[in-house]
Design a protein around this motif. Structure first.
Motif, PDB file in Angstrom:
ATOM      1  N   LEU A  30      34.118   2.641 168.631  1.00 29.72           N
ATOM      2  CA  LEU A  30      32.821   2.069 168.059  1.00 29.72           C
ATOM      3  C   LEU A  30      32.072   2.025 168.258  1.00 29.72           C
ATOM      4  CD1 LEU A  30      32.353   2.964 164.689  1.00 29.72           C
ATOM      5  CD2 LEU A  30      33.809   0.863 164.672  1.00 29.72           C
ATOM      6  N   GLU A  34      28.044   2.179 168.827  1.00 29.47           N
ATOM      7  CA  GLU A  34      27.270   1.038 168.660  1.00 29.47           C
ATOM      8  C   GLU A  34      26.305   1.013 169.729  1.00 29.47           C
ATOM      9  OE1 GLU A  34      26.253   0.846 165.324  1.00 29.47           O
ATOM     10  OE2 GLU A  34      27.434   3.232 164.953  1.00 29.47           O
ATOM     11  N   LEU A  49      25.853   2.715 160.155  1.00 27.09           N
ATOM     12  CA  LEU A  49      26.597   2.562 161.503  1.00 27.09           C
ATOM     13  C   LEU A  49      26.064   4.014 162.300  1.00 27.09           C
ATOM     14  CD1 LEU A  49      30.230   3.286 160.613  1.00 27.09           C
ATOM     15  CD2 LEU A  49      29.265   1.310 161.792  1.00 27.09           C
ATOM     16  N   ARG A  50      25.506   4.077 163.354  1.00 30.29           N
ATOM     17  CA  ARG A  50      24.679   5.002 163.809  1.00 30.29           C
ATOM     18  C   ARG A  50      25.038   5.987 163.890  1.00 30.29           C
ATOM     19  NH1 ARG A  50      20.010   2.159 165.746  1.00 30.29           N
ATOM     20  NH2 ARG A  50      20.544  -0.005 165.980  1.00 30.29           N
TER      21      ARG A  50
END
Length: 296
Positions: A30, A34, A49-50
């Motif tokens: 994660l 990001e 979040l991307r």
């Protein structure tokens, strides 16, 4: 596997390390996503979040699971003080020739069962919008991602459930057959809560592959079926627009599809056991490893 260095607490400590490693792997992936997303200017969702799209999100999930492979090996080496290869088979390594044979055996069976499921009534919803071609660029990108990551993801799940957990429980049990029972519902639960039939299918898969692991002395047969099943299912999903972004798993299967799948799983198991007997695949180790002459 029980070695001369076994202590009652080692399976517990090792399992805690595997669980901690799973969380760490997910956070690491994660974080990497990001950082890369920020560098590439990816948009942000409502949670901050991307956004990577269906293929990217699937890749993150598969990579998080694949990273459990080194975690299991480290748990065996650091906590149980045994070679990591002893998680693979009774000979202390993955038997690649036997694995290839299991992959080849699983391929036509899984393909046939998947074909039957696609022909079942309701397999494509109302037949209008559910099966839309993803387009060649997205298909090739999704297929490449699946082919690269799925073998490691499927193998990692086998190392965790049929490998580590089965051996950890087996270290406390007189009968090795009892050891395959706890991992089955845990494996099913790890795929999420869908339909009761889907949960049953995953339990059957875990029990059958657990039996194959014990009867053939290694994870090769279980890995072969798991890898081919996921490759074909996700490869098909790569061809359908938006399918890789779906949250559905095997846990969401309907009753008829489960019947088809269970027949395939049991047929594969019967053929593997027959073939293993013909080839005299070693199911019981010599009881020795490179660094512990008292292993048994």
């Amino acid at each position: 596997m029980v070695t001369g260095r076994h202590r009652w607490w080692r399976p517990v400590a090792g399992t805690a390390l595997v669980l901690g490693g799973a969380v760490a792997a997910a956070l690491l992936v994660l974080l990497g996503a990001e950082i890369a997303g920020a560098a590439l200017g990816k948009p942000v969702d409502k949670d901050g979040l991307r956004v990577w799209g269906g293929i990217g999100q699937m890749a993150q999930g598969l990579l998080s699971l694949a990273l459990l492979l080194p975690v299991v090996f480290l748990a065996a080496r650091w906590v149980q003080r045994r070679p990591g290869g002893t998680v693979s088979s009774v000979v202390g390594r993955l038997r690649w020739d036997w694995l290839v044979r299991c992959l080849l055996l699983a391929l036509p069976l899984v393909a046939a069962s998947l074909g039957v499921m696609l022909l079942l009534p309701g397999a494509s919803g109302d037949g209008t919008d559910d099966m839309v071609w993803a387009g060649l660029p997205d298909f090739l990108l999704g297929l490449a991602m699946v082919c690269v990551l799925v073998p490691f993801q499927a193998a990692a799940e086998e190392y965790v459930f049929r490998g580590w957990l089965t051996q950890a429980v087996g270290a406390w049990c007189r009968s090795p057959w009892v050891a395959i029972l706890p991992q089955a519902p845990l494996f099913a639960a790890a795929h999420g809560w869908g339909t009761p039939w889907g949960f049953l299918d995953l339990v059957v898969f875990a029990l059958v592959t657990g039996v194959l692991t014990l009867r053939t002395g290694g994870l090769e047969a279980a890995i072969g079926l798991h890898v081919i099943s996921n490759l074909l299912a996700m490869g098909l999903s790569a061809a359908i627009a938006g399918a890789l972004a779906s949250d559905e798993t095997a846990a969401d299967m309907d009753a008829v599809s489960v019947c088809v799948d269970v027949v395939m799983i049991c047929g594969y198991a019967a053929l593997v056991l027959w073939w293993a007997g013909r080839r005299k695949v070693e199911a019981v180790g010599t009881g020795r490893t490179a660094d512990d002459g008292d292993d048994r």
